[in-house]
Design an enzyme around this catalytic site. Sequence first.
Site, PDB file in Angstrom:
ATOM      1  N   CYS A   1      54.386  -1.083 -70.162  1.00 46.72           N
ATOM      2  CA  CYS A   1      53.445  -2.173 -69.912  1.00 46.72           C
ATOM      3  C   CYS A   1      53.967  -3.430 -70.597  1.00 46.72           C
ATOM      4  O   CYS A   1      54.809  -3.356 -71.479  1.00 46.72           O
ATOM      5  CB  CYS A   1      52.082  -1.828 -70.477  1.00 46.72           C
ATOM      6  SG  CYS A   1      51.460  -0.249 -69.891  1.00 46.72           S
TER       7      CYS A   1
ATOM      8  N   ARG B   1      57.637  -5.315 -66.317  1.00 47.24           N
ATOM      9  CA  ARG B   1      57.478  -4.099 -67.115  1.00 47.24           C
ATOM     10  C   ARG B   1      56.429  -3.147 -66.543  1.00 47.24           C
ATOM     11  O   ARG B   1      56.335  -1.993 -66.956  1.00 47.24           O
ATOM     12  CB  ARG B   1      57.075  -4.472 -68.548  1.00 47.24           C
ATOM     13  CG  ARG B   1      58.088  -5.348 -69.248  1.00 47.24           C
ATOM     14  CD  ARG B   1      57.595  -5.707 -70.621  1.00 47.24           C
ATOM     15  NE  ARG B   1      57.482  -4.532 -71.452  1.00 47.24           N
ATOM     16  CZ  ARG B   1      58.463  -4.034 -72.198  1.00 47.24           C
ATOM     17  NH1 ARG B   1      59.626  -4.635 -72.225  1.00 47.24           N
ATOM     18  NH2 ARG B   1      58.283  -2.962 -72.912  1.00 47.24           N
TER      19      ARG B   1
ATOM     20  N   TRP C   1      51.554  -0.393 -66.388  1.00 51.16           N
ATOM     21  CA  TRP C   1      52.181   0.686 -65.606  1.00 51.16           C
ATOM     22  C   TRP C   1      51.408   1.938 -65.977  1.00 51.16           C
ATOM     23  O   TRP C   1      51.473   2.413 -67.112  1.00 51.16           O
ATOM     24  CB  TRP C   1      53.654   0.818 -65.981  1.00 51.16           C
ATOM     25  CG  TRP C   1      54.413   1.767 -65.120  1.00 51.16           C
ATOM     26  CD1 TRP C   1      54.995   1.517 -63.905  1.00 51.16           C
ATOM     27  CD2 TRP C   1      54.721   3.146 -65.407  1.00 51.16           C
ATOM     28  NE1 TRP C   1      55.610   2.642 -63.430  1.00 51.16           N
ATOM     29  CE2 TRP C   1      55.452   3.652 -64.326  1.00 51.16           C
ATOM     30  CE3 TRP C   1      54.422   4.004 -66.470  1.00 51.16           C
ATOM     31  CZ2 TRP C   1      55.924   4.970 -64.271  1.00 51.16           C
ATOM     32  CZ3 TRP C   1      54.877   5.313 -66.422  1.00 51.16           C
ATOM     33  CH2 TRP C   1      55.625   5.787 -65.335  1.00 51.16           C
TER      34      TRP C   1
ATOM     35  N   ASN D   1      50.363  -0.606 -75.143  1.00 48.12           N
ATOM     36  CA  ASN D   1      51.522  -0.119 -74.390  1.00 48.12           C
ATOM     37  C   ASN D   1      51.968   1.177 -75.035  1.00 48.12           C
ATOM     38  O   ASN D   1      52.113   1.239 -76.250  1.00 48.12           O
ATOM     39  CB  ASN D   1      52.653  -1.159 -74.464  1.00 48.12           C
ATOM     40  CG  ASN D   1      53.944  -0.659 -73.843  1.00 48.12           C
ATOM     41  OD1 ASN D   1      53.918   0.179 -72.949  1.00 48.12           O
ATOM     42  ND2 ASN D   1      55.069  -1.176 -74.311  1.00 48.12           N
ATOM     43  N   GLY D   2      52.176   2.220 -74.233  1.00 48.77           N
ATOM     44  CA  GLY D   2      52.651   3.489 -74.786  1.00 48.77           C
ATOM     45  C   GLY D   2      51.723   4.627 -74.404  1.00 48.77           C
ATOM     46  O   GLY D   2      50.878   4.490 -73.509  1.00 48.77           O
TER      47      GLY D   2
ATOM     48  N   GLU E   1      75.376   5.035 -57.848  1.00 52.85           N
ATOM     49  CA  GLU E   1      74.637   3.791 -58.120  1.00 52.85           C
ATOM     50  C   GLU E   1      74.211   3.120 -56.806  1.00 52.85           C
ATOM     51  O   GLU E   1      73.089   2.610 -56.701  1.00 52.85           O
ATOM     52  CB  GLU E   1      75.521   2.857 -58.969  1.00 52.85           C
ATOM     53  CG  GLU E   1      74.993   1.456 -59.181  1.00 52.85           C
ATOM     54  CD  GLU E   1      73.667   1.391 -59.951  1.00 52.85           C
ATOM     55  OE1 GLU E   1      73.152   2.437 -60.371  1.00 52.85           O
ATOM     56  OE2 GLU E   1      73.139   0.270 -60.080  1.00 52.85           O
TER      57      GLU E   1
ATOM     58  N   LYS F   1      70.257   2.349 -55.871  1.00 50.56           N
ATOM     59  CA  LYS F   1      69.727   1.019 -55.537  1.00 50.56           C
ATOM     60  C   LYS F   1      68.900   1.086 -54.261  1.00 50.56           C
ATOM     61  O   LYS F   1      67.827   0.507 -54.169  1.00 50.56           O
ATOM     62  CB  LYS F   1      70.871   0.001 -55.336  1.00 50.56           C
ATOM     63  CG  LYS F   1      71.592  -0.443 -56.586  1.00 50.56           C
ATOM     64  CD  LYS F   1      70.789  -1.333 -57.506  1.00 50.56           C
ATOM     65  CE  LYS F   1      70.035  -0.564 -58.522  1.00 50.56           C
ATOM     66  NZ  LYS F   1      70.659  -0.177 -59.744  1.00 50.56           N
TER      67      LYS F   1
ATOM     68  N   LYS G   1      60.295  -1.753 -65.285  1.00 54.42           N
ATOM     69  CA  LYS G   1      61.627  -2.092 -65.775  1.00 54.42           C
ATOM     70  C   LYS G   1      62.013  -1.254 -66.997  1.00 54.42           C
ATOM     71  O   LYS G   1      63.103  -0.719 -67.067  1.00 54.42           O
ATOM     72  CB  LYS G   1      61.660  -3.589 -66.122  1.00 54.42           C
ATOM     73  CG  LYS G   1      63.004  -4.088 -66.615  1.00 54.42           C
ATOM     74  CD  LYS G   1      64.019  -4.088 -65.500  1.00 54.42           C
ATOM     75  CE  LYS G   1      65.376  -4.595 -65.931  1.00 54.42           C
ATOM     76  NZ  LYS G   1      66.420  -4.230 -64.958  1.00 54.42           N
TER      77      LYS G   1
HETATM   78  O1  M6R Z   1      66.832  -0.187 -69.964  1.00 57.43           O
HETATM   79  P1  M6R Z   1      67.740   0.948 -69.629  1.00 57.43           P
HETATM   80  O2  M6R Z   1      69.114   0.510 -69.275  1.00 57.43           O
HETATM   81  O3  M6R Z   1      67.757   2.007 -70.697  1.00 57.43           O
HETATM   82  O4  M6R Z   1      67.091   1.619 -68.350  1.00 57.43           O
HETATM   83  C1  M6R Z   1      67.593   2.811 -67.834  1.00 57.43           C
HETATM   84  C2  M6R Z   1      67.046   3.086 -66.453  1.00 57.43           C
HETATM   85  O5  M6R Z   1      65.648   3.227 -66.500  1.00 57.43           O
HETATM   86  C3  M6R Z   1      67.401   1.972 -65.463  1.00 57.43           C
HETATM   87  O6  M6R Z   1      68.766   1.778 -65.379  1.00 57.43           O
HETATM   88  C4  M6R Z   1      66.844   2.305 -64.061  1.00 57.43           C
HETATM   89  O7  M6R Z   1      67.488   3.423 -63.548  1.00 57.43           O
HETATM   90  C5  M6R Z   1      67.013   1.097 -63.143  1.00 57.43           C
HETATM   91  N1  M6R Z   1      65.753   0.764 -62.539  1.00 57.43           N
HETATM   92  C6  M6R Z   1      67.963   1.326 -62.049  1.00 57.43           C
HETATM   93  O8  M6R Z   1      68.127   0.203 -61.252  1.00 57.43           O
END
Ligand code: M6R
Length: 623
Positions: free
Chosen positions: A2, A33, A81, A107-108, A492, A496, A618
Site C-alpha cells: 500500500c 504501490r 492493495w 501498510n503491511g 522476462e 511482461k 509495484k
Molecule cells: O522491487 P523488486 O525488484 O524486488 O520487485 C521484484 C518483483 O516483484 C518485480 O520485479 C515484479 O516481478 C515486476 N512487476 C515485474 O515486472
Amino acid sequence: MCGIVGYIGQAGESRDYFALNVVLEGLRRLEYRGYDSAGVAVLTDGEISFRKKAGKVASLEQEIERAPLPDAILGIGHTRWATHGGPTDANAHPHVVDNGRLAVVHNGIIENFSELRAELSAKGYTFVSETDTEVAATLLGEIYNNEAEGDLTRAVQLTAQRLEGAFTILAIQADHGDRIVAARRNSPLVIGVGEGENFLGSDVSGFIDYTRKAVELGNDQVVTITATDYTITNFDGTPASGKPFDIEWDAAAAEKGGFDSFMDKEIHDQPAAVRDTLMGRLDEDGKLVLDELHIDEAILRSVDKIIVVACGTAAYAGQVARYAIEHWCRIPTEVELAHEFRYRDPIVNEKTLVVALSQSGETMDTLMAVRHAREQGAKVIAICNTVGSTLPREADASIYTYAGPEIAVASTKAFLAQITASYLLGLYLAQLRGNMFSDEVTGILESLRQMPEKIQTVIDHEDQVKKLGQDLANSDSVLFLGRHVGFPVALEGALKLKEIAYLHAEGFAAGELKHGPIALIEDGQPVFVIVPSPRGRDSLHSKVVSNIQEVRARGAITIAIAEEGDEAVNAYANFVIRIPQAPTLMQPLLSTVPLQIFACAVATAKGYDVDQPRNLAKSVTVE
Ligand code: M6R
C-alpha cells in the site's frame, strides 16, 4: 504494497490549509504501490473528517468533489492493495475509531490480528470492516484511552509492541492537531523534511514535489512529526535516530514527461539508466572502481559460492548475471527465487556470498531471504534502486542502480540497470580474485560503456515492434525461446506480456523445445526467438536458428530478435527485429527492449491500463 502519506504544515505558511492537496498529490504518486481503494483523513479544529472509496485515487477525488472536506494543515492518506478483506469502501483506509477521534492508515499484514480482534471483541468492541487495520486502530484507541493516558506517541509505541508481522501505521487523534505519529516494522516509511512542514511517505515520491531532504526510519521505530520537528524513538520509548539523505531526483523524474504511460517513458529512460549506473564506477582510464563495497577483500576472496536471490524480473536479471559471474569469476553461482530459498533449508555459510537484487528494496520475500542468509553467516550484497529502502540497510554492502524512480508496475529500466550493476560486481570480483587480467576487465567495461548508445538505437526503431504488437494483440498465447543469456530474456518477455496484457505467455529454453513445449505449436502461434550472436561462442547461434526452423515448420509465426548482419535467420523468420551487434553477454541489454515495447503495445491495443495492471502492486511488501 500500500502507499501511505502524511502531511503537517502550519497556519500562515505557503501551503496553509492545503493538507488535502498535498496528501492527494502524494497518493497519486504512490498509487503504483496499490490501487484497489484509497482514502484520506484531515484534522481541523479538533475534528477528524475523512473520505474513502473503492477504486483508484481518481474515484476518491470524485467522492471528495461530491462531498468536500474542510481545509486543514494536517492530513493522512492511503492507497490500498487488498490483503485482509476485499477492495470495498468499508475496508478502505483510513479506519476511524474511538467515536471518530482516531484515524489510522496502515501498510503491511498484522499476523496476530485474529487474537487481537477476539480480545477486543471480548471487551465489547465491534468492527465494521474485515481488515487487520481496524483491529490495530481499535487496539490503539483502547491503549490511548487507558494505559497511555491520552499520550498519542506512547499509545503508538505500546500498540506497536503488541502487533506481530509487518506494518507501517500512521495515526492522528482529534485532540492532537499538531502531530502525526507513525510506527514501522518491516514495512517502509520515510520522513520528508520541509521548512515549517513535514511529511511521511512509503517512499520519497509521496512528497517529492515539496522537499528533497529525507530521513530513513529504522525498523521498530516510532516517529512523531510536527510542522517544525520530528522525534524518533524505539518501540520501548528510548530515543533513536534516523538516517538523513538527499533525494537525488526531482519531481520531473516521477512524471510521464509527455509519454502515454510511465512504462513507455521508463523504456525510453533505459539508455540513461545504464549510463548512470556505470557513472562514477569507471575511472578516467576506464578502470573499475566500486568504492561502496565495504566488505573485507579477504572475505570476498574466500567466497566459494554465490547465491543470487530475487523475485520476478529481478530474478531474471539475476539469471542473466549468473552466466557472466560464473564465466568471469569461476565461482559456482546459483540463482533462486527468494521465497523458495528462504524455506528450503539452503546450504549457506560464511563462505557464501548472497547477492540480493531488488528495484524497490522492500520486497518482503527478498528481505526474508537476506535475513535468513545472514543468520547462517553469509555476507550479503544488495543491488537496489531505492535509496532509503530496507534492503540496503540490512545488507553488508550495497551497489545502487541509478535508474531513477520506476513507477510502472512492470519493471523495465530496473532490469537493465540490475544486469549492469551485477556485471560490475562480477568484474570487480574477477579482478580482486585474479581471475581476469586488468586489460580483459577494461575491454568488457568498454563494451558496457557502449551499451547506452546501442539501447537507444533499439528504441529508435520501436515503430516496427509497436506495429507488430498491434497486429498480434488478439493472439491467445505468445511463446518466447532463448538459449544461454537469451533464456532469461525469453522469461522476462513472457512475464511482461502476462502482467500488463493479460495474455498467456511462456518463456522456454530453446533446447527444451523438443522435450515437450513444441507440442504447443500450431498454425498461427506467435513465437519470439532471441537469437544469439553468430560471432559468439560454441554453436549456439546455429542451434537457435534450427529451433526457429522447427517451430516455423509446424505453423508458428516466428519473430526473430537478431543482430544486424545476421542473415541466417531471414529464411525462417516471418519478422526480424534487429539489434546492434554486441558481445553475447551484453545482448540481454538490447534484446529485452523490443520485448518490453511489444508488451506495452499489446496492452495499449487492448485498452488496458499499462502502468497499473489488475491484481498487482509495484512493491510486494508481504510474503
Ligand atoms: O522491487 P523488486 O525488484 O524486488 O520487485 C521484484 C518483483 O516483484 C518485480 O520485479 C515484479 O516481478 C515486476 N512487476 C515485474 O515486472
